[in-house]
Scaffold this motif. Sequence first.
Motif, PDB file in Angstrom:
ATOM      1  N   ALA A  17       0.397 -13.061  -7.635  1.00 46.30           N
ATOM      2  CA  ALA A  17       0.358 -11.604  -7.558  1.00 46.30           C
ATOM      3  C   ALA A  17      -1.084 -11.169  -7.798  1.00 46.30           C
ATOM      4  N   LEU A  18      -1.704 -10.574  -6.791  1.00 46.19           N
ATOM      5  CA  LEU A  18      -3.090 -10.111  -6.882  1.00 46.19           C
ATOM      6  C   LEU A  18      -3.085  -8.600  -7.038  1.00 46.19           C
ATOM      7  N   LEU A  19      -3.615  -8.110  -8.156  1.00 44.18           N
ATOM      8  CA  LEU A  19      -3.562  -6.691  -8.475  1.00 44.18           C
ATOM      9  C   LEU A  19      -4.872  -5.988  -8.127  1.00 44.18           C
ATOM     10  N   VAL A  70       0.376  -8.627  -3.094  1.00 40.42           N
ATOM     11  CA  VAL A  70      -0.951  -8.015  -3.222  1.00 40.42           C
ATOM     12  C   VAL A  70      -0.779  -6.505  -3.268  1.00 40.42           C
ATOM     13  N   ASP A  71      -1.519  -5.808  -4.151  1.00 45.08           N
ATOM     14  CA  ASP A  71      -1.504  -4.341  -4.122  1.00 45.08           C
ATOM     15  C   ASP A  71      -2.915  -3.803  -4.286  1.00 45.08           C
ATOM     16  N   THR A  72      -3.033  -2.471  -4.308  1.00 41.20           N
ATOM     17  CA  THR A  72      -4.345  -1.826  -4.424  1.00 41.20           C
ATOM     18  C   THR A  72      -4.479  -0.943  -5.659  1.00 41.20           C
ATOM     19  N   ALA A  73      -3.380  -0.681  -6.355  1.00 38.65           N
ATOM     20  CA  ALA A  73      -3.426   0.241  -7.500  1.00 38.65           C
ATOM     21  C   ALA A  73      -2.347  -0.131  -8.497  1.00 38.65           C
ATOM     22  N   ASN A  74      -2.624   0.069  -9.793  1.00 39.82           N
ATOM     23  CA  ASN A  74      -1.646  -0.326 -10.805  1.00 39.82           C
ATOM     24  C   ASN A  74      -0.425   0.581 -10.806  1.00 39.82           C
ATOM     25  N   TYR A  75       0.655   0.046 -11.344  1.00 36.80           N
ATOM     26  CA  TYR A  75       1.904   0.804 -11.467  1.00 36.80           C
ATOM     27  C   TYR A  75       1.698   2.034 -12.344  1.00 36.80           C
ATOM     28  N   GLU A  76       2.283   3.139 -11.920  1.00 36.94           N
ATOM     29  CA  GLU A  76       2.329   4.352 -12.725  1.00 36.94           C
ATOM     30  C   GLU A  76       3.765   4.837 -12.820  1.00 36.94           C
ATOM     31  N   PRO A  77       4.238   5.180 -14.010  1.00 36.08           N
ATOM     32  CA  PRO A  77       5.554   5.812 -14.109  1.00 36.08           C
ATOM     33  C   PRO A  77       5.501   7.215 -13.508  1.00 36.08           C
ATOM     34  N   LEU A  78       6.603   7.635 -12.928  1.00 35.29           N
ATOM     35  CA  LEU A  78       6.638   8.959 -12.301  1.00 35.29           C
ATOM     36  C   LEU A  78       6.347  10.078 -13.290  1.00 35.29           C
ATOM     37  N   ILE A  98     -12.569   7.070   3.004  1.00 31.63           N
ATOM     38  CA  ILE A  98     -11.832   6.818   1.762  1.00 31.63           C
ATOM     39  C   ILE A  98     -10.699   5.833   2.023  1.00 31.63           C
ATOM     40  N   SER A  99      -9.948   6.076   3.089  1.00 29.75           N
ATOM     41  CA  SER A  99      -8.895   5.131   3.465  1.00 29.75           C
ATOM     42  C   SER A  99      -9.489   3.795   3.889  1.00 29.75           C
ATOM     43  N   TYR A 100     -10.610   3.848   4.604  1.00 24.88           N
ATOM     44  CA  TYR A 100     -11.245   2.629   5.108  1.00 24.88           C
ATOM     45  C   TYR A 100     -11.705   1.733   3.959  1.00 24.88           C
ATOM     46  N   THR A 101     -12.362   2.327   2.963  1.00 21.01           N
ATOM     47  CA  THR A 101     -12.905   1.520   1.874  1.00 21.01           C
ATOM     48  C   THR A 101     -11.808   0.924   0.990  1.00 21.01           C
ATOM     49  N   THR A 102     -10.601   1.471   1.046  1.00 24.38           N
ATOM     50  CA  THR A 102      -9.463   0.865   0.341  1.00 24.38           C
ATOM     51  C   THR A 102      -8.739  -0.136   1.227  1.00 24.38           C
ATOM     52  N   GLY A 103      -8.583   0.207   2.502  1.00 25.58           N
ATOM     53  CA  GLY A 103      -7.805  -0.638   3.408  1.00 25.58           C
ATOM     54  C   GLY A 103      -8.462  -1.956   3.753  1.00 25.58           C
ATOM     55  N   VAL A 104      -9.781  -1.960   3.928  1.00 30.54           N
ATOM     56  CA  VAL A 104     -10.475  -3.213   4.272  1.00 30.54           C
ATOM     57  C   VAL A 104     -10.315  -4.256   3.161  1.00 30.54           C
ATOM     58  N   PRO A 105     -10.615  -3.918   1.894  1.00 34.62           N
ATOM     59  CA  PRO A 105     -10.422  -4.932   0.847  1.00 34.62           C
ATOM     60  C   PRO A 105      -8.969  -5.308   0.614  1.00 34.62           C
ATOM     61  N   ALA A 106      -8.026  -4.397   0.909  1.00 35.91           N
ATOM     62  CA  ALA A 106      -6.614  -4.775   0.815  1.00 35.91           C
ATOM     63  C   ALA A 106      -6.306  -5.904   1.791  1.00 35.91           C
ATOM     64  N   VAL A 123       0.846  -1.191   0.000  1.00 36.67           N
ATOM     65  CA  VAL A 123       0.000   0.000   0.000  1.00 36.67           C
ATOM     66  C   VAL A 123       0.884   1.244   0.000  1.00 36.67           C
ATOM     67  N   ALA A 124       2.056   1.123  -0.642  1.00 35.10           N
ATOM     68  CA  ALA A 124       2.937   2.262  -0.863  1.00 35.10           C
ATOM     69  C   ALA A 124       2.435   3.016  -2.099  1.00 35.10           C
ATOM     70  N   LEU A 125       3.279   3.821  -2.716  1.00 34.13           N
ATOM     71  CA  LEU A 125       2.868   4.586  -3.897  1.00 34.13           C
ATOM     72  C   LEU A 125       2.869   3.703  -5.140  1.00 34.13           C
ATOM     73  N   PRO A 126       1.993   3.984  -6.105  1.00 38.94           N
ATOM     74  CA  PRO A 126       1.951   3.167  -7.325  1.00 38.94           C
ATOM     75  C   PRO A 126       3.277   3.124  -8.078  1.00 38.94           C
ATOM     76  N   TYR A 127       4.101   4.173  -7.929  1.00 37.39           N
ATOM     77  CA  TYR A 127       5.404   4.190  -8.591  1.00 37.39           C
ATOM     78  C   TYR A 127       6.304   3.050  -8.108  1.00 37.39           C
ATOM     79  N   GLN A 128       5.995   2.514  -6.938  1.00 36.65           N
ATOM     80  CA  GLN A 128       6.880   1.534  -6.304  1.00 36.65           C
ATOM     81  C   GLN A 128       6.428   0.082  -6.526  1.00 36.65           C
ATOM     82  N   ASP A 129       5.330  -0.118  -7.249  1.00 38.77           N
ATOM     83  CA  ASP A 129       4.792  -1.463  -7.446  1.00 38.77           C
ATOM     84  C   ASP A 129       5.820  -2.433  -8.015  1.00 38.77           C
TER      85      ASP A 129
END
Length: 402
Positions: A138-140, A106-114, A346-354, A85-91
């Motif tokens: 690997a669960l994306l 496991v992550d919550t968001a796809n990789y993004e280039p900086l 907002i954090s809750y609805t992302t963190g619970v499914p993570a 659950v770090a930044l997408p740049y770090q996936d």
Amino acid sequence: MSHILIIGAGGVGSVVVHKCAQALKDGAFSKVTLASRTLARCEAIAQSVKTRIGVAVGTAQVDADNVPELCSLIRAVKPDVVCNVALPYQDLHIMDACLECGVHYVDTANYEPLDTAKFEYKWQWAYDDRFREAGLTALLGSGFDPGVTNVYAAWALKHELDEVHVLDIIDCNAGDHGQPFATNFNPEINIREVTARGRYWERGEWVETDPLSWSMNFDFPSGIGPKKCFLMYHEELESLVRNLKGIRRARFWMTFSENYLNHLKVLGNVGMTRIDPVKFQGQDIVPIQFLAKLLPDPASLGPLTKGKTCIGDLMRGTKDGKEKTVYVYNICDHEACYAEVGSQAISYTTGVPAMIGTKMVAQGAWRKPGVWNMEQFDPDPFMKDLNVYGLPWQCVDVTGKI
């Protein structure tokens, strides 16, 4: 039982740790460790978990951009699953470390280039062969959107519809934090997302729109009422149009207040949302990163935010040869989230499914070598855990009503 390593100590990371601690008490996990670049943040979250839930959480410092450092931590901690659950740049760095150390991911968001604000799974899907060969999962995208919205679609296809022809994912935050301008999750990621061009799937091809140029009104349940929603592009559409049987059109919508949009327009006009470096007093700075430092920390909004969120899938298709439309959604209350784990919804609805996605992999329910999106697994155990761990859902037949 499994040992879980969580990387990232922002607002979402805090929720994941609290929820993993609850699952640990239920016997799902044996140990939980939280790591991030700033050890003090990890320790503060660990103290909150100890106070609220009575579970001891391990902490560590790590630079998620540094693969050798990640590997050293993973080898020292010996987790079964890494929840990113770090930044997408770090996936990709974290995926590399998991492959090297033989750990599920496991992550919550796809990789993004900086240097490019772009939702695209191609970089992570390219890891599929390596994860298969290593026998690792690997669960994306195990957040809410993406994440729960993907699982809603899979569940509807399993239980309510034979085919999904039209999918509208609709995300409403009807909360109010009282600040002149703030973002409910990482400001840099939020603003990059909102200012990107819109994109939707229509009869076998992608159609692009200018940012926030399309809108519709939608009447949300549970007293939220009608809100204006804006068409955006969101990463779950890319996998869903590949995996949903019968899909002809898929769109993503999100609500924004006029105040938010006016601030964003002004900031864009003066260049503060730029993601490319500019020279300032002889140094390179990225305007959006500087802006993020000036805005309120999303984690600080918890005690200030009141109201509800509503995120759901409106799906039209067929069942037994007849047209049918269903709406699967969740209502989440900001103040209730803060009372439980010290974070806004907002954090809750992302963190619970993570946490739930991590649990699915850790316990083997969703463990299969390769790189996978959420809708590619059996939705039933995940949907059951949503009700258990704080995100109860409803499915309403709205055929002929919407």
